[in-house]
Motif scaffolding. Sequence first.
Motif, mmCIF file in Angstrom:
data_model
loop_
_atom_site.group_PDB
_atom_site.id
_atom_site.type_symbol
_atom_site.label_atom_id
_atom_site.label_comp_id
_atom_site.label_asym_id
_atom_site.label_seq_id
_atom_site.Cartn_x
_atom_site.Cartn_y
_atom_site.Cartn_z
ATOM 1 N N GLU A 174 0.475 -1.152 0.299
ATOM 2 C CA GLU A 174 -0.447 0.095 -0.026
ATOM 3 C C GLU A 174 0.824 1.271 -0.369
ATOM 4 N N GLU A 175 1.865 1.362 0.397
ATOM 5 C CA GLU A 175 3.000 2.229 1.268
ATOM 6 C C GLU A 175 3.446 2.383 -0.390
ATOM 7 N N ASP A 209 6.785 -2.137 15.634
ATOM 8 C CA ASP A 209 6.935 -1.845 14.688
ATOM 9 C C ASP A 209 5.229 -1.624 14.455
ATOM 10 N N SER A 210 4.162 -1.540 15.280
ATOM 11 C CA SER A 210 2.866 -2.006 15.400
ATOM 12 C C SER A 210 2.500 -0.384 15.391
ATOM 13 N N ARG A 254 2.088 1.561 11.594
ATOM 14 C CA ARG A 254 0.792 1.989 10.792
ATOM 15 C C ARG A 254 0.362 2.278 10.580
ATOM 16 N N GLN A 257 1.285 5.413 8.920
ATOM 17 C CA GLN A 257 0.512 5.472 7.838
ATOM 18 C C GLN A 257 -0.541 6.642 7.768
#
Length: 85
Positions: free
Chosen positions: A3-4, A68-69, A72, A75
């Motif tokens: 998606e990024e 790293d949750s 998201r 983003q």
Amino acid sequence: GSEERRWDDHFARTGEPHLVVEYSELDHDYEHTMRRILDHVGLSHLPVPPPQVARQRDATTDEWIATDSLARGAQILTRFFESLP
């Protein structure tokens, strides 16, 4: 993720101006980050609004950051601010 990459491809293809805002920037220096956002959307004459929510950071949050949750979530926040007219 993919998606990024699609967002990166979109902005590369269209040349539309965009601003990337990381959650860590907002967390570390709210005033400066919000100033950048206001400047980017042409509202530099407005004062930086106060935060609308209280920080609720604890050991669980630190664990999420480590895994790293929150990236998201950052983003999602970035896309929201990029979508502003």
